[in-house]
Design a protein around this motif. Structure first.
Motif, PDB file in Angstrom:
ATOM      1  N   GLN A  62      -3.265   5.476   1.147  1.00 20.65           N
ATOM      2  CA  GLN A  62      -3.488   4.084   1.808  1.00 20.65           C
ATOM      3  C   GLN A  62      -4.363   3.555   0.357  1.00 20.65           C
ATOM      4  O   GLN A  62      -5.281   2.720   0.738  1.00 20.65           O
ATOM      5  CB  GLN A  62      -4.612   4.385   2.818  1.00 20.65           C
ATOM      6  CG  GLN A  62      -4.060   4.540   3.971  1.00 20.65           C
ATOM      7  CD  GLN A  62      -2.984   3.731   4.588  1.00 20.65           C
ATOM      8  OE1 GLN A  62      -3.184   2.419   4.737  1.00 20.65           O
ATOM      9  NE2 GLN A  62      -1.606   3.921   4.703  1.00 20.65           N
ATOM     10  N   THR A  63      -3.932   3.915  -0.632  1.00 23.55           N
ATOM     11  CA  THR A  63      -4.464   2.790  -1.892  1.00 23.55           C
ATOM     12  C   THR A  63      -3.109   1.786  -2.121  1.00 23.55           C
ATOM     13  O   THR A  63      -2.015   1.989  -1.911  1.00 23.55           O
ATOM     14  CB  THR A  63      -4.285   3.774  -3.119  1.00 23.55           C
ATOM     15  OG1 THR A  63      -3.464   4.204  -3.474  1.00 23.55           O
ATOM     16  CG2 THR A  63      -5.563   4.887  -2.946  1.00 23.55           C
ATOM     17  N   TYR A  64      -3.403   0.916  -3.060  1.00 24.41           N
ATOM     18  CA  TYR A  64      -2.437  -0.152  -3.372  1.00 24.41           C
ATOM     19  C   TYR A  64      -1.317   0.511  -3.978  1.00 24.41           C
ATOM     20  O   TYR A  64      -1.444   1.495  -4.841  1.00 24.41           O
ATOM     21  CB  TYR A  64      -3.042  -1.233  -4.058  1.00 24.41           C
ATOM     22  CG  TYR A  64      -4.086  -2.092  -3.519  1.00 24.41           C
ATOM     23  CD1 TYR A  64      -3.515  -3.087  -2.392  1.00 24.41           C
ATOM     24  CD2 TYR A  64      -5.423  -1.944  -3.489  1.00 24.41           C
ATOM     25  CE1 TYR A  64      -4.457  -3.708  -1.706  1.00 24.41           C
ATOM     26  CE2 TYR A  64      -6.382  -2.488  -2.870  1.00 24.41           C
ATOM     27  CZ  TYR A  64      -6.014  -3.540  -2.034  1.00 24.41           C
ATOM     28  OH  TYR A  64      -6.749  -4.394  -1.220  1.00 24.41           O
ATOM     29  N   SER A  65      -0.288  -0.102  -3.795  1.00 22.43           N
ATOM     30  CA  SER A  65       1.070   0.436  -4.611  1.00 22.43           C
ATOM     31  C   SER A  65       1.228   0.329  -5.994  1.00 22.43           C
ATOM     32  O   SER A  65       0.380  -0.572  -6.574  1.00 22.43           O
ATOM     33  CB  SER A  65       2.520  -0.181  -3.920  1.00 22.43           C
ATOM     34  OG  SER A  65       2.326  -1.646  -4.064  1.00 22.43           O
TER      35      SER A  65
ATOM     36  N   GLY B 266      -5.474   2.158  -7.026  1.00 21.70           N
ATOM     37  CA  GLY B 266      -3.904   2.059  -6.715  1.00 21.70           C
ATOM     38  C   GLY B 266      -3.125   3.356  -7.164  1.00 21.70           C
ATOM     39  O   GLY B 266      -3.819   4.054  -7.920  1.00 21.70           O
TER      40      GLY B 266
ATOM     41  N   LYS C 217       0.950  -1.165   0.078  1.00 21.79           N
ATOM     42  CA  LYS C 217       0.044   0.065  -0.010  1.00 21.79           C
ATOM     43  C   LYS C 217       0.995   1.181   0.061  1.00 21.79           C
ATOM     44  O   LYS C 217       1.844   1.219   0.561  1.00 21.79           O
ATOM     45  CB  LYS C 217      -0.977   0.011   1.113  1.00 21.79           C
ATOM     46  CG  LYS C 217      -2.118  -0.702   1.056  1.00 21.79           C
ATOM     47  CD  LYS C 217      -3.410  -0.301   1.856  1.00 21.79           C
ATOM     48  CE  LYS C 217      -4.839  -0.950   1.708  1.00 21.79           C
ATOM     49  NZ  LYS C 217      -5.804  -0.596   2.423  1.00 21.79           N
TER      50      LYS C 217
END
Length: 417
Positions: free
Chosen positions: A277-280, A346, A272
């Motif tokens: 706090q979104t996906y990497s 993301g 993340k």
């Protein structure tokens, strides 16, 4: 009317940093000098709030010292009232704190190097930004970066230079390590007639210079990964002060290099993005590849949405990285609140997000796309104002993978008006 136009022209063209605000701190006008401090156009500042940009109070007869991009300024405010309307004029005067010292220019340059290491996220970008400063500190004519080969550890190759000549040298010169005892972090190499490292001497000669100094740095003290080579038009030997500075820079560049490598490893392992706090990026690209395989094997439709902040760099110049990252976090939060629980958001880069929309075909994309566009048009994403977006959407096509999808989304980006 004439007086008003005269004022606007005189104020706007003023090279001195000045800014005009209302009683709440909202910027009504700014001089060219003030806009240059933030590397933006004057129009980019109108309507923004000075309190949020400079973290100062809007008050009468204010006199404070502040820092903008490593430079120190004295800020003086004056209050005016015209036809019952209150406004403030803030004037900024640069403080020359380091004058009169013979080593002041070196200290200023070192301060700039330290500041850059905090502002820039990748090591190649750090090198490109700081090598000209190294040339200025030591009076070198140019500089190049040598990087150790990953497949043949006894060789270094040229990867960057402060002028275009490095590209010619890159194709002609091989730098072979003749004795590893020469190479250690904290041990600068002076390249002159007495230097035994023949290929380094050849590099200096082929570059058209007389002598050179090499600053070694790496991930470990006993394993030098890279060399910064400074070139001189005359035979130069560093004096004791310059030698100590070269040693300091060897350790300093090593620390910055280590920091960038740790950051890359963290990002590769992290699932993340810490701020939004979104996906990497790594994970969202893997998810796209998995989704492509499922679509190919089972015929499952999916779509992908991209949102990009087009004026990201301008916002960073005006508000600073921390404030802009707070805005990016609020954008991500708003997206997640208004999308389905099955949709996956993301962070693709500093200025862009992608949203994976499972089980969504070309018919369903229109509804989702219009909803997101309306959110971006009407939403507020504090603390930054005037956030400019572009967006695009696409559905899975035969033969797609994460790279093809991302490139297609970039090509399809259109401004959100």
């Amino acid at each position: 009317m004439f007086e008003r136009e005269l004022y606007k022209t005189a104020f706007g063209a003023n090279p001195l940093p000045m800014v005009l605000t209302d009683f709440n701190g909202n910027i009504l006008d700014a001089s060219v000098g003030f806009a240059l401090l933030f590397d933006v156009q004057r129009d980019d500042l109108i309507g923004l709030n000075l309190k949020e940009i400079m973290q100062i109070e809007i008050a009468e007869d204010l006199v404070i010292d502040t820092s903008i991009k490593g430079e120190f300024y004295k800020v003086i405010s004056q209050k005016y009232e015209v036809e019952g309307i209150v406004f403030f004029v803030f004037s900024l005067y640069k403080i020359e704190q380091l004058r009169q010292s013979p080593s002041s220019s070196v200290i200023v340059n070192l301060r700039d190097l330290l500041q850059v290491s905090l502002e820039i996220s990748t090591f190649p970008e750090f090198v490109a930004t700081t090598f000209p400063t190294l040339c200025e500190i030591f009076g070198a004519s140019s500089a190049i970066l040598l990087r150790r080969s990953r497949t043949e550890l006894s060789r270094f190759f040229i990867v960057y230079g402060t002028d275009e000549s490095y590209k010619v040298l890159r194709d002609r010169i091989q730098i072979k390590v003749e004795n590893e005892s020469y190479l250690k972090v904290g041990m600068p190499i002076i390249i002159n007639e007495e230097q035994r490292w023949g290929s380094l001497k050849e590099l200096v000669i082929e570059a058209g210079y007389v002598s050179g100094w090499a600053i070694p740095f790496g991930f470990e003290e006993d394993f030098v990964d890279s060399l910064c080579v400074l070139f001189f038009n005359e035979l130069r030997e560093p004096d004791s002060e310059e030698h100590n500075l070269l040693v300091f820079l060897s350790y300093y560049y090593s620390l910055v290099y280590q920091k960038s490598e740790f950051k890359k490893q963290y990002e590769a392992l992290s699932y993340k993005d810490l701020i939004s706090q979104t996906y990497s990026e790594v994970l969202i690209r893997e998810m796209l590849d998995v989704q492509c395989e499922q679509a190919k094997r089972y015929g499952i439709d999916f779509s992908v949405l991209m949102i990009r902040v087009e004026n990201y760099e301008k916002l960073v110049n005006i508000y600073g990285k921390y404030q802009v990252e707070t805005t990016m976090s609020n954008i991500a939060k708003t997206l997640k609140e208004n999308l389905r629980k099955a949709d996956i958001c993301g962070r693709l880069s500093n200025n862009s997000f992608v949203v994976l929309l499972p089980f969504t075909n070309s018919t369903g994309t229109d509804v989702v796309y219009q909803r997101v566009l309306n959110i971006l048009r009407s939403g507020s994403f504090p603390p930054c104002k005037n956030v400019k977006f572009s967006a695009s959407i696409t559905t899975y096509m035969e033969g797609d993978n994460n790279t093809r999808i991302v490139e297609r989304l970039k090509d399809l980006l259109r401004p959100v008006l």
